[in-house]
Design an enzyme around this catalytic site. Structure first.
Site, PDB file in Angstrom:
ATOM      1  N   CYS A 257       0.838  -1.204   0.000  1.00 38.64           N
ATOM      2  CA  CYS A 257       0.000   0.000   0.000  1.00 38.64           C
ATOM      3  C   CYS A 257       0.877   1.261   0.000  1.00 38.64           C
ATOM      4  O   CYS A 257       1.585   1.528   0.981  1.00 38.64           O
ATOM      5  CB  CYS A 257      -0.893  -0.043   1.239  1.00 38.64           C
ATOM      6  SG  CYS A 257      -1.732   1.495   1.631  1.00 38.64           S
TER       7      CYS A 257
ATOM      8  N   CYS B  87       0.258   3.733   2.808  1.00 40.33           N
ATOM      9  CA  CYS B  87       0.751   3.164   4.070  1.00 40.33           C
ATOM     10  C   CYS B  87       2.251   3.421   4.210  1.00 40.33           C
ATOM     11  O   CYS B  87       2.733   3.776   5.296  1.00 40.33           O
ATOM     12  CB  CYS B  87       0.501   1.660   4.124  1.00 40.33           C
ATOM     13  SG  CYS B  87      -1.237   1.173   4.033  1.00 40.33           S
TER      14      CYS B  87
END
Length: 177
Positions: free
Chosen positions: A87, A90
């Site tokens: 991600c 993230c």
């Protein structure tokens, strides 16, 4: 998709028991943000002394069992980041989280759970987008946010929800033009 209350028996019967996950999500009203984490059975403690909790000066990645144990200790609030290595947002947020952990020191435990490695935690906490930040105090989720947050935003929401600070600018209504 089934409601969280309909999922609780399935989670208890097929996921929680084999994994010894001591979480049950109970809906308060109809709000998905108002969740309470309830202890089913006490988790065994690995601490030798309860007088001095370990200093949390950095973000700590935890497993399902470690997260369960952290929930049992209500001495300090928890900032939980649910993330995945693939991600992009993230990964963008990771250094921001480290800055927050360093600034907060031992006032807040800053934890990370990899949603791919610990899918039961992600499912139980109803994680639908990454990254998701949860603020947990006394086994209750007091705030959740999806999407990357910068260090100043994280500090504002932590100070507001845990320490009675001013309402964060990001929570203020925006003027429509």
């Amino acid at each position: 998709s089934p409601s969280p209350s309909a999922m609780a028996p399935r989670l208890l019967g097929s996921v929680c028991c084999p994994l010894a996950l001591a979480l049950v999500l109970t809906m308060l009203g109809a709000s998905a943000d108002a969740l309470v984490l309830t202890r089913i059975a006490p988790a065994p403690s690995t601490r030798t002394s309860r007088s001095a909790p370990p200093l949390m000066a950095a973000v700590r990645k935890v497993t399902t069992a470690e997260f369960e144990e952290e929930l049992q200790d209500c001495s300090t609030p928890i900032l939980l980041d649910v993330f995945a290595v693939w991600c992009g947002p993230c990964q963008l947020m990771a250094p921001q989280l480290e800055q927050v952990a360093e600034k907060l020191g031992d006032k807040v435990r800053v934890l990370k759970v990899d949603a791919d490695e610990e899918p039961e935690v992600a499912d139980t906490l109803m994680i639908r987008g990454l990254p998701t930040v949860l603020l947990i105090n006394d086994m209750s989720v007091v705030m959740r946010a999806e999407g990357a947050l910068m260090a100043d935003e994280l500090l504002e929401i932590v100070n507001y929800h845990f320490f009675g600070g001013p309402k964060p600018k990001s929570m203020e209504p925006t003027a429509r033009q």
